[in-house]
Design a protein around this motif. Sequence first.
Motif, mmCIF file in Angstrom:
data_model
loop_
_atom_site.group_PDB
_atom_site.id
_atom_site.type_symbol
_atom_site.label_atom_id
_atom_site.label_comp_id
_atom_site.label_asym_id
_atom_site.label_seq_id
_atom_site.Cartn_x
_atom_site.Cartn_y
_atom_site.Cartn_z
ATOM 1 N N GLN A 46 -24.477 -32.375 -1.125
ATOM 2 C CA GLN A 46 -24.378 -33.794 -1.429
ATOM 3 C C GLN A 46 -24.123 -34.590 -0.155
ATOM 4 O OE1 GLN A 46 -21.677 -34.610 -4.600
ATOM 5 N NE2 GLN A 46 -21.781 -36.834 -4.383
ATOM 6 N N ASP A 47 -24.790 -35.740 -0.030
ATOM 7 C CA ASP A 47 -24.577 -36.607 1.132
ATOM 8 C C ASP A 47 -23.160 -37.161 1.141
ATOM 9 O OD1 ASP A 47 -27.183 -36.230 1.929
ATOM 10 O OD2 ASP A 47 -27.930 -38.110 1.076
ATOM 11 N N PHE A 48 -22.625 -37.341 2.341
ATOM 12 C CA PHE A 48 -21.294 -37.927 2.480
ATOM 13 C C PHE A 48 -21.325 -39.401 2.076
ATOM 14 C CE2 PHE A 48 -18.132 -40.211 5.065
ATOM 15 C CZ PHE A 48 -16.990 -39.591 4.589
ATOM 16 N N ASP A 49 -20.311 -39.822 1.314
ATOM 17 C CA ASP A 49 -20.231 -41.192 0.812
ATOM 18 C C ASP A 49 -19.134 -41.949 1.553
ATOM 19 O OD1 ASP A 49 -20.260 -43.531 -0.595
ATOM 20 O OD2 ASP A 49 -19.796 -42.637 -2.555
ATOM 21 N N LEU A 50 -19.518 -42.977 2.297
ATOM 22 C CA LEU A 50 -18.554 -43.757 3.074
ATOM 23 C C LEU A 50 -17.693 -44.678 2.221
ATOM 24 C CD1 LEU A 50 -20.479 -44.906 6.277
ATOM 25 C CD2 LEU A 50 -18.339 -43.643 6.235
ATOM 26 N N PHE A 51 -18.187 -45.067 1.052
ATOM 27 C CA PHE A 51 -17.477 -46.048 0.233
ATOM 28 C C PHE A 51 -16.144 -45.490 -0.280
ATOM 29 C CE2 PHE A 51 -21.935 -47.389 -0.037
ATOM 30 C CZ PHE A 51 -21.804 -48.688 0.415
ATOM 31 N N ASP A 52 -15.130 -46.376 -0.274
ATOM 32 C CA ASP A 52 -13.786 -46.017 -0.745
ATOM 33 C C ASP A 52 -13.195 -44.834 0.019
ATOM 34 O OD1 ASP A 52 -13.874 -48.020 -2.780
ATOM 35 O OD2 ASP A 52 -15.070 -46.657 -4.020
ATOM 36 N N THR A 53 -13.575 -44.719 1.289
ATOM 37 C CA THR A 53 -13.079 -43.640 2.134
ATOM 38 C C THR A 53 -12.082 -44.192 3.154
ATOM 39 O OG1 THR A 53 -15.110 -42.351 1.925
ATOM 40 C CG2 THR A 53 -13.739 -41.892 3.836
ATOM 41 N N THR A 54 -10.956 -43.513 3.292
ATOM 42 C CA THR A 54 -9.945 -43.899 4.274
ATOM 43 C C THR A 54 -9.869 -42.832 5.365
ATOM 44 O OG1 THR A 54 -8.623 -45.072 2.636
ATOM 45 C CG2 THR A 54 -7.499 -44.408 4.648
ATOM 46 N N MET A 55 -9.845 -43.270 6.614
ATOM 47 C CA MET A 55 -9.677 -42.351 7.734
ATOM 48 C C MET A 55 -8.512 -42.837 8.598
ATOM 49 S SD MET A 55 -13.593 -41.568 8.902
ATOM 50 C CE MET A 55 -14.930 -41.555 7.706
ATOM 51 N N THR A 56 -7.571 -41.937 8.875
ATOM 52 C CA THR A 56 -6.428 -42.284 9.715
ATOM 53 C C THR A 56 -6.328 -41.304 10.882
ATOM 54 O OG1 THR A 56 -4.980 -40.985 8.269
ATOM 55 C CG2 THR A 56 -5.130 -43.354 7.841
ATOM 56 N N PHE A 57 -5.648 -41.750 11.951
ATOM 57 C CA PHE A 57 -5.569 -40.961 13.171
ATOM 58 C C PHE A 57 -4.170 -41.066 13.783
ATOM 59 C CE2 PHE A 57 -9.762 -42.715 12.478
ATOM 60 C CZ PHE A 57 -10.564 -41.593 12.496
ATOM 61 N N PHE A 58 -3.669 -39.929 14.283
ATOM 62 C CA PHE A 58 -2.328 -39.889 14.857
ATOM 63 C C PHE A 58 -2.333 -39.004 16.111
ATOM 64 C CE2 PHE A 58 -2.135 -40.250 10.264
ATOM 65 C CZ PHE A 58 -1.301 -41.352 10.068
ATOM 66 N N ARG A 59 -1.377 -39.242 16.984
ATOM 67 C CA ARG A 59 -1.205 -38.362 18.132
ATOM 68 C C ARG A 59 -0.526 -37.068 17.668
ATOM 69 N NH1 ARG A 59 -2.177 -41.157 22.765
ATOM 70 N NH2 ARG A 59 -2.022 -43.439 22.618
ATOM 71 N N PRO A 60 -0.917 -35.929 18.203
ATOM 72 C CA PRO A 60 -0.245 -34.682 17.825
ATOM 73 C C PRO A 60 1.189 -34.645 18.363
ATOM 74 C CG PRO A 60 -1.840 -34.284 19.581
ATOM 75 C CD PRO A 60 -2.028 -35.705 19.146
ATOM 76 N N ARG A 61 2.096 -34.077 17.597
ATOM 77 C CA ARG A 61 3.503 -33.946 18.004
ATOM 78 C C ARG A 61 3.680 -32.643 18.772
ATOM 79 N NH1 ARG A 61 5.871 -33.856 12.349
ATOM 80 N NH2 ARG A 61 7.737 -33.153 13.466
ATOM 81 N N THR A 62 3.308 -32.658 20.036
ATOM 82 C CA THR A 62 3.303 -31.423 20.825
ATOM 83 C C THR A 62 4.702 -30.864 21.060
ATOM 84 O OG1 THR A 62 3.135 -32.811 22.792
ATOM 85 C CG2 THR A 62 1.097 -31.845 21.968
ATOM 86 N N SER A 63 5.733 -31.708 21.002
ATOM 87 C CA SER A 63 7.093 -31.184 21.191
ATOM 88 C C SER A 63 7.522 -30.332 19.999
ATOM 89 C CB SER A 63 8.081 -32.334 21.401
ATOM 90 O OG SER A 63 8.078 -33.207 20.277
ATOM 91 N N ASP A 64 7.055 -30.681 18.804
ATOM 92 C CA ASP A 64 7.391 -29.920 17.599
ATOM 93 C C ASP A 64 6.374 -28.818 17.298
ATOM 94 O OD1 ASP A 64 9.685 -31.430 17.116
ATOM 95 O OD2 ASP A 64 8.570 -32.951 15.998
ATOM 96 N N PHE A 65 5.178 -28.943 17.851
ATOM 97 C CA PHE A 65 4.115 -27.944 17.672
ATOM 98 C C PHE A 65 3.633 -27.514 19.069
ATOM 99 C CE2 PHE A 65 4.200 -30.599 13.894
ATOM 100 C CZ PHE A 65 4.180 -29.674 12.865
ATOM 101 N N PRO A 66 4.464 -26.750 19.781
ATOM 102 C CA PRO A 66 4.221 -26.481 21.207
ATOM 103 C C PRO A 66 3.029 -25.591 21.521
ATOM 104 C CG PRO A 66 6.092 -25.208 20.417
ATOM 105 C CD PRO A 66 5.716 -26.143 19.307
ATOM 106 N N LEU A 67 2.498 -24.891 20.526
ATOM 107 C CA LEU A 67 1.362 -24.000 20.801
ATOM 108 C C LEU A 67 0.132 -24.763 21.273
ATOM 109 C CD1 LEU A 67 1.903 -21.505 17.883
ATOM 110 C CD2 LEU A 67 1.778 -20.884 20.299
ATOM 111 N N LEU A 68 0.000 -26.017 20.895
ATOM 112 C CA LEU A 68 -1.129 -26.816 21.375
ATOM 113 C C LEU A 68 -1.002 -27.078 22.871
ATOM 114 C CD1 LEU A 68 -3.699 -28.420 20.875
ATOM 115 C CD2 LEU A 68 -2.287 -30.371 20.174
ATOM 116 N N GLY A 69 0.174 -27.471 23.310
ATOM 117 C CA GLY A 69 0.387 -27.696 24.733
ATOM 118 C C GLY A 69 0.210 -26.438 25.554
ATOM 119 N N MET A 70 0.624 -25.295 25.009
ATOM 120 C CA MET A 70 0.447 -24.024 25.720
ATOM 121 C C MET A 70 -1.028 -23.713 25.948
ATOM 122 S SD MET A 70 3.253 -21.512 23.966
ATOM 123 C CE MET A 70 4.685 -22.229 23.153
#
Length: 362
Positions: free
Chosen positions: A265-289
């Motif tokens: 099925q094709d992706f439907d843009l209507f009634d879609t919400t997209m949000t974005f945040f910075r990763p919390r590298t101090s609490d999830f340190p494996l990303l920084g490593m």
Amino acid sequence: MKKILVLGCTGSIGTSTLDIADAMHDDFKICGLQAHSNKQKLDGLAKKYGCPSLLTSSDSSPEAFQNLIDQTQPDIVVNGIAGSPGLLPSKIVLENRINLALANKETIVMAGPLIKNLAESTGAKILPVDSEHSAIFSLINQIGKQSIAKIIITASGGPFRTFSREQLNNVTVEQALNHPTWKMGRKITVDSSTLANKGLEVIEAASLFDARPEQIEVVVHPQSLIHSLVRTNDGMLYAQISDPDMRHPILSALSWPECRQSHMQDFDLFDTTMTFFRPRTSDFPLLGMAFECVRLKGGYSIAYNAANEVAVHAFLEKKISYQAIATIVRNVLDRNWHDNPQDFDAVFEIDKSAREYAAELI
């Protein structure tokens, strides 16, 4: 019609690949199957598709994989094997000059330069199947590598995106296996929650796309609709958007260099919400490593992957706490892994040493 050999056929990647072949039987044919330990399901699938199969828990030798390739003569191989055992099959596929649809990120994390050199020498193509790397691959091919200033990898943030540090201290195995948007295997689901999976993807992107660590950014996008973005030299952002369904990147790899009509099925843009945040590298340190491993090069990414695999396995067996996963990886990385592996034997030696030290720590 393309003949497909599916490695890891009983897992999520393998199952999605078989679904595509069933829906697009005029375009794709399953010619061979491999599974790690689910013999009953493997036998049923081999009977359904009338093709040879291999159960690697009983025979995981290079000769067994080579024999399966010789029997099946595939046009493309989907490597959906989980973890470091996926490296050797990737090597064998490329040695046979066969295009590799790669979902096994450890292949690149452990031996990126060696694997890329092997592909270049044989003329075989490495086609990324991770949703993020598939998106980056497509965007780079459409825009042109010389025009791209930054690669932006999206992360769902996992089930603990909003947890406090105190809450993270009490995470259970059951909680870690409850991913909000993707259905995946146990190990990768835990990796998603710790952001180790995103760390592995950062290492993979740096190697696959010859990107420096400062050219790679991670953004938390809980809806998992944008699978990655690139920023061009003029500051514009380009994104690939679809529902969180692994059949999309798998179909892209199977169809390459064409763009086939999808049965999804094709992706439907209507009634879609997209949000974005910075990763919390101090609490999830494996990303920084992981970014640290990209900067240090040598055998650091191999050690990162090995230590994380050992630690996650111990967590799933309830031998260590959730927070101990990152502590173990940190302690392993604090050792000297500066030497660059010159061949695959050296890669496996580094992997073995890191695993042994991680096991000692546990």
